[in-house]
Design a protein around this motif. Structure first.
Motif, mmCIF file in Angstrom:
data_model
loop_
_atom_site.group_PDB
_atom_site.id
_atom_site.type_symbol
_atom_site.label_atom_id
_atom_site.label_comp_id
_atom_site.label_asym_id
_atom_site.label_seq_id
_atom_site.Cartn_x
_atom_site.Cartn_y
_atom_site.Cartn_z
ATOM 1 N N HIS A 1 11.410 8.591 23.733
ATOM 2 C CA HIS A 1 10.186 8.420 24.356
ATOM 3 C C HIS A 1 10.065 6.967 24.734
ATOM 4 C CE1 HIS A 1 6.133 9.625 24.326
ATOM 5 N NE2 HIS A 1 5.749 8.220 23.910
ATOM 6 N N ILE A 2 10.512 6.144 24.208
ATOM 7 C CA ILE A 2 10.476 4.659 24.823
ATOM 8 C C ILE A 2 11.011 4.581 26.110
ATOM 9 C CG2 ILE A 2 10.791 2.086 24.571
ATOM 10 C CD1 ILE A 2 10.241 2.622 21.515
ATOM 11 N N TYR A 3 12.431 5.054 26.244
ATOM 12 C CA TYR A 3 12.954 5.014 27.425
ATOM 13 C C TYR A 3 12.204 5.871 28.579
ATOM 14 C CZ TYR A 3 16.554 6.166 30.842
ATOM 15 O OH TYR A 3 17.116 6.417 32.165
ATOM 16 N N CYS A 4 12.001 7.137 28.260
ATOM 17 C CA CYS A 4 10.872 7.643 29.270
ATOM 18 C C CYS A 4 9.749 6.722 30.006
ATOM 19 C CB CYS A 4 10.531 9.058 28.950
ATOM 20 S SG CYS A 4 11.860 10.211 28.468
ATOM 21 N N ARG A 5 9.074 6.233 28.928
ATOM 22 C CA ARG A 5 7.611 5.489 29.299
ATOM 23 C C ARG A 5 8.316 4.198 30.189
ATOM 24 N NH1 ARG A 5 6.839 9.482 27.043
ATOM 25 N NH2 ARG A 5 7.052 10.223 28.950
ATOM 26 N N LEU A 6 9.428 3.505 29.786
ATOM 27 C CA LEU A 6 9.776 2.516 30.411
ATOM 28 C C LEU A 6 10.112 2.798 31.849
ATOM 29 C CD1 LEU A 6 11.959 0.578 27.860
ATOM 30 C CD2 LEU A 6 9.386 -0.190 28.799
ATOM 31 N N VAL A 7 10.839 4.038 32.209
ATOM 32 C CA VAL A 7 11.429 4.670 33.421
ATOM 33 C C VAL A 7 10.101 4.866 34.237
ATOM 34 C CG1 VAL A 7 12.560 6.421 34.717
ATOM 35 C CG2 VAL A 7 13.678 4.874 32.778
ATOM 36 N N GLU A 8 9.069 5.507 33.566
ATOM 37 C CA GLU A 8 7.997 5.927 34.306
ATOM 38 C C GLU A 8 7.130 4.797 34.779
ATOM 39 O OE1 GLU A 8 5.726 8.527 31.847
ATOM 40 O OE2 GLU A 8 6.960 10.247 32.320
ATOM 41 N N GLY A 9 7.146 3.710 33.936
ATOM 42 C CA GLY A 9 6.349 2.360 34.138
ATOM 43 C C GLY A 9 7.092 1.634 35.364
ATOM 44 N N GLY A 10 8.457 1.920 35.458
ATOM 45 C CA GLY A 10 8.946 1.435 36.833
ATOM 46 C C GLY A 10 10.367 0.449 36.684
ATOM 47 N N LEU A 11 10.492 0.501 35.214
ATOM 48 C CA LEU A 11 11.570 -0.393 34.867
ATOM 49 C C LEU A 11 12.946 0.547 35.398
ATOM 50 C CD1 LEU A 11 12.071 -3.128 33.301
ATOM 51 C CD2 LEU A 11 12.472 -1.806 31.231
ATOM 52 N N ASP A 12 13.962 -0.558 35.723
ATOM 53 C CA ASP A 12 15.466 0.070 36.021
ATOM 54 C C ASP A 12 15.804 0.881 34.870
ATOM 55 O OD1 ASP A 12 17.607 0.191 37.835
ATOM 56 O OD2 ASP A 12 18.542 -0.918 36.369
ATOM 57 N N ARG A 13 16.454 1.876 35.147
ATOM 58 C CA ARG A 13 17.143 2.829 34.418
ATOM 59 C C ARG A 13 18.226 1.934 33.321
ATOM 60 N NH1 ARG A 13 16.087 8.450 35.385
ATOM 61 N NH2 ARG A 13 15.166 8.681 37.187
ATOM 62 N N ARG A 14 19.092 1.385 33.955
ATOM 63 C CA ARG A 14 20.019 0.493 33.133
ATOM 64 C C ARG A 14 19.533 -0.410 32.164
ATOM 65 N NH1 ARG A 14 25.056 -0.219 37.209
ATOM 66 N NH2 ARG A 14 25.294 1.775 37.739
ATOM 67 N N VAL A 15 18.271 -1.014 32.480
ATOM 68 C CA VAL A 15 17.844 -1.790 31.581
ATOM 69 C C VAL A 15 16.956 -1.312 30.737
ATOM 70 C CG1 VAL A 15 16.129 -3.731 31.462
ATOM 71 C CG2 VAL A 15 17.657 -3.663 33.522
ATOM 72 N N SER A 16 16.596 -0.200 31.035
ATOM 73 C CA SER A 16 15.644 0.631 29.971
ATOM 74 C C SER A 16 16.716 1.172 28.952
ATOM 75 C CB SER A 16 15.138 1.762 30.598
ATOM 76 O OG SER A 16 14.036 1.283 31.418
ATOM 77 N N LEU A 17 17.763 1.665 29.615
ATOM 78 C CA LEU A 17 18.791 2.178 28.521
ATOM 79 C C LEU A 17 19.393 1.421 27.611
ATOM 80 C CD1 LEU A 17 20.471 4.854 28.028
ATOM 81 C CD2 LEU A 17 22.232 4.092 29.422
ATOM 82 N N VAL A 18 19.850 0.032 28.095
ATOM 83 C CA VAL A 18 20.346 -1.015 27.137
ATOM 84 C C VAL A 18 19.229 -1.519 26.273
ATOM 85 C CG1 VAL A 18 20.901 -3.500 27.129
ATOM 86 C CG2 VAL A 18 21.868 -1.977 28.944
ATOM 87 N N PHE A 19 18.125 -1.325 26.520
ATOM 88 C CA PHE A 19 16.894 -1.788 25.674
ATOM 89 C C PHE A 19 16.749 -0.975 24.712
ATOM 90 C CE2 PHE A 19 12.576 -1.598 24.259
ATOM 91 C CZ PHE A 19 12.496 -2.810 23.678
ATOM 92 N N CYS A 20 16.761 0.431 25.043
ATOM 93 C CA CYS A 20 16.498 1.481 24.142
ATOM 94 C C CYS A 20 17.658 1.728 23.018
ATOM 95 C CB CYS A 20 15.976 2.637 24.903
ATOM 96 S SG CYS A 20 14.303 2.822 25.385
ATOM 97 N N ARG A 21 18.852 1.541 23.583
ATOM 98 C CA ARG A 21 20.160 1.666 22.624
ATOM 99 C C ARG A 21 20.129 0.630 21.717
ATOM 100 N NH1 ARG A 21 25.066 2.874 26.675
ATOM 101 N NH2 ARG A 21 24.978 5.206 27.026
ATOM 102 N N SER A 22 19.589 -0.734 22.089
ATOM 103 C CA SER A 22 19.409 -1.835 21.143
ATOM 104 C C SER A 22 18.355 -1.738 20.115
ATOM 105 C CB SER A 22 19.535 -3.079 21.874
ATOM 106 O OG SER A 22 20.294 -3.366 22.827
ATOM 107 N N TYR A 23 17.410 -1.198 20.714
ATOM 108 C CA TYR A 23 15.935 -0.728 19.986
ATOM 109 C C TYR A 23 16.681 0.226 18.760
ATOM 110 C CZ TYR A 23 11.930 1.560 18.674
ATOM 111 O OH TYR A 23 10.829 2.244 17.987
ATOM 112 N N GLU A 24 17.098 1.281 19.191
ATOM 113 C CA GLU A 24 17.592 2.233 18.140
ATOM 114 C C GLU A 24 18.353 1.749 17.006
ATOM 115 O OE1 GLU A 24 19.530 6.885 18.362
ATOM 116 O OE2 GLU A 24 19.814 5.585 19.887
ATOM 117 N N LEU A 25 19.586 0.975 17.540
ATOM 118 C CA LEU A 25 20.141 0.558 16.635
ATOM 119 C C LEU A 25 19.725 -0.678 15.629
ATOM 120 C CD1 LEU A 25 23.557 -0.035 18.529
ATOM 121 C CD2 LEU A 25 22.898 1.858 16.960
#
Length: 73
Positions: free
Chosen positions: A16-40
């Motif tokens: 959910h957070i990843y989708c909101r970050l991408v919708e907000g205009g953040l780069d997909r790779r940056v969002s993915l790294v952030f969300c993976r770290s956040y999940e762990l």
């Protein structure tokens, strides 16, 4: 209370957070790294805390009654 806990769990879900970050205009790779770290680092523990709160609620009230709460809305 159960619906509130499930709502928090949904809103704090890494996907959910990843989708909101991408919708907000953040780069997909940056969002993915952030969300993976956040999940762990965060969501792993948050999920356990929320489940514990739900179990405590069931113990205190004696029933889960999620169906009843959903039907009220």
């Amino acid at each position: 209370m159960i619906v509130g806990i499930l709502n928090i769990q949904h809103r704090m879900n890494p996907l959910h957070i990843y989708c909101r970050l991408v919708e907000g205009g953040l780069d997909r790779r940056v969002s993915l790294v952030f969300c993976r770290s956040y999940e762990l680092l965060v969501f792993f523990w948050l999920k356990r805390v929320l489940k514990t709160l739900m179990y405590l609620h069931v113990l205190v009230n004696g029933e889960f009654a999620l169906e009843k709460v959903i039907r009220k809305k």
